[in-house]
Design an enzyme around this catalytic site. Structure first.
Site, PDB file in Angstrom:
ATOM      1  N   ARG A  43     -86.919 -47.108 -30.055  1.00  0.00           N
ATOM      2  CA  ARG A  43     -87.554 -46.929 -31.366  1.00  0.00           C
ATOM      3  C   ARG A  43     -87.069 -48.008 -32.316  1.00  0.00           C
ATOM      4  O   ARG A  43     -87.389 -49.161 -32.151  1.00  0.00           O
ATOM      5  CB  ARG A  43     -87.274 -45.523 -31.907  1.00  0.00           C
ATOM      6  CG  ARG A  43     -88.053 -44.441 -31.185  1.00  0.00           C
ATOM      7  CD  ARG A  43     -87.434 -43.095 -31.314  1.00  0.00           C
ATOM      8  NE  ARG A  43     -86.145 -43.046 -30.621  1.00  0.00           N
ATOM      9  CZ  ARG A  43     -85.396 -41.985 -30.494  1.00  0.00           C
ATOM     10  NH1 ARG A  43     -85.769 -40.867 -31.049  1.00  0.00           N
ATOM     11  NH2 ARG A  43     -84.267 -42.015 -29.834  1.00  0.00           N
ATOM     12  N   HIS A  83     -91.815 -38.671 -26.756  1.00  0.00           N
ATOM     13  CA  HIS A  83     -91.583 -38.674 -25.303  1.00  0.00           C
ATOM     14  C   HIS A  83     -92.924 -38.778 -24.560  1.00  0.00           C
ATOM     15  O   HIS A  83     -93.048 -39.521 -23.594  1.00  0.00           O
ATOM     16  CB  HIS A  83     -90.900 -37.375 -24.858  1.00  0.00           C
ATOM     17  CG  HIS A  83     -89.500 -37.182 -25.345  1.00  0.00           C
ATOM     18  ND1 HIS A  83     -89.104 -36.056 -26.045  1.00  0.00           N
ATOM     19  CD2 HIS A  83     -88.380 -37.947 -25.213  1.00  0.00           C
ATOM     20  CE1 HIS A  83     -87.806 -36.134 -26.310  1.00  0.00           C
ATOM     21  NE2 HIS A  83     -87.342 -37.274 -25.829  1.00  0.00           N
ATOM     22  N   LYS A 143     -74.311 -32.171 -24.707  1.00  0.00           N
ATOM     23  CA  LYS A 143     -75.148 -32.311 -25.901  1.00  0.00           C
ATOM     24  C   LYS A 143     -75.447 -30.959 -26.547  1.00  0.00           C
ATOM     25  O   LYS A 143     -76.198 -30.889 -27.514  1.00  0.00           O
ATOM     26  CB  LYS A 143     -76.456 -33.006 -25.533  1.00  0.00           C
ATOM     27  CG  LYS A 143     -76.237 -34.434 -25.047  1.00  0.00           C
ATOM     28  CD  LYS A 143     -77.329 -35.362 -25.500  1.00  0.00           C
ATOM     29  CE  LYS A 143     -76.918 -36.795 -25.252  1.00  0.00           C
ATOM     30  NZ  LYS A 143     -77.810 -37.755 -25.852  1.00  0.00           N
ATOM     31  N   SER A 171     -85.817 -35.356 -31.183  1.00  0.00           N
ATOM     32  CA  SER A 171     -85.758 -33.902 -30.979  1.00  0.00           C
ATOM     33  C   SER A 171     -84.890 -33.230 -32.045  1.00  0.00           C
ATOM     34  O   SER A 171     -85.171 -32.091 -32.453  1.00  0.00           O
ATOM     35  CB  SER A 171     -85.186 -33.596 -29.592  1.00  0.00           C
ATOM     36  OG  SER A 171     -85.975 -34.175 -28.600  1.00  0.00           O
TER      37      SER A 171
END
Ligand code: ADP
Length: 165
Positions: A90, A17, A41, A128
């Site tokens: 990514r 990030h 989430k 994460s």
């Protein structure tokens, strides 16, 4: 004034990030890192904890602002007078979801452009979830996350361990 919104869960913020934020500040006059309050989430960290980690990790960047949002992203971005939504890309695994989201957001508002930035290749495997998984075994994740996030992960998992004793 060009404003870019970098939205995400940031549960917790990682060096990937940070890489995207460092690239964004070169493109925009102001970058708003917008932490979502969306509970779907089931984040490990509360919204206040996630904001605090982002704040401490970006304090050296004067054109970065940290905020939270619970609105539809497009409405929030327009309300903030942003011209762009920033997302990190990514590997190919990100593509399908990001593609769908960018096109839906474009349909919702033609005024907003989604900008994809690629991190340094050393962060392309990082997210994460994997950081939390590794940290939950009390392994060292200091090479993956900024100092503030490392500290919070240590606190969180040592507290969980004590609770289970
Ligand atoms: P979200 O729930 O919105 O995906 P995340 O915090 O997981 O929230 O990610 C926010 C944004 O940061 C997304 O665009 C994601 O692709 C990007 N991102 C996450 N990890 C990395 C990384 N290691 N390198 C580059 N971009 C990343």
């Amino acid at each position: 004034m060009r404003i870019g919104i970098y939205p995400g869960t940031f549960d917790p913020i990682t060096n990937g990030h940070i890489d995207i934020i460092n690239r964004s500040v070169l493109l925009f006059d102001k970058v708003i890192v917008a932490v979502t309050t969306n509970p779907s989430k089931s984040p490990l960290f509360s919204i206040d904890e996630r904001i605090e980690m982002v704040l401490s990790s970006t304090k050296s960047l004067s054109n970065v602002e940290v905020d939270s949002f619970d609105d539809l992203l497009v409405n929030y971005a327009l309300h903030k007078n942003a011209t762009a939504i920033i997302r990190g890309l990514r590997a190919t695994s990100d593509f399908e979801f990001e593609f769908q989201m960018a096109l839906v957001n474009r349909k919702l508002s033609n005024e907003l452009v989604t900008v994809f930035l690629m991190p340094n290749e050393k962060y392309t495997y990082l997210n994460s979830t994997i950081v939390k998984e590794v940290a939950s075994f009390n392994a060292d994740v200091s090479c993956f996350v900024p100092e503030a996030a490392n500290k919070k992960l240590l606190e969180k998992f040592s507290a969980k361990k004590t609770k289970h004793l």
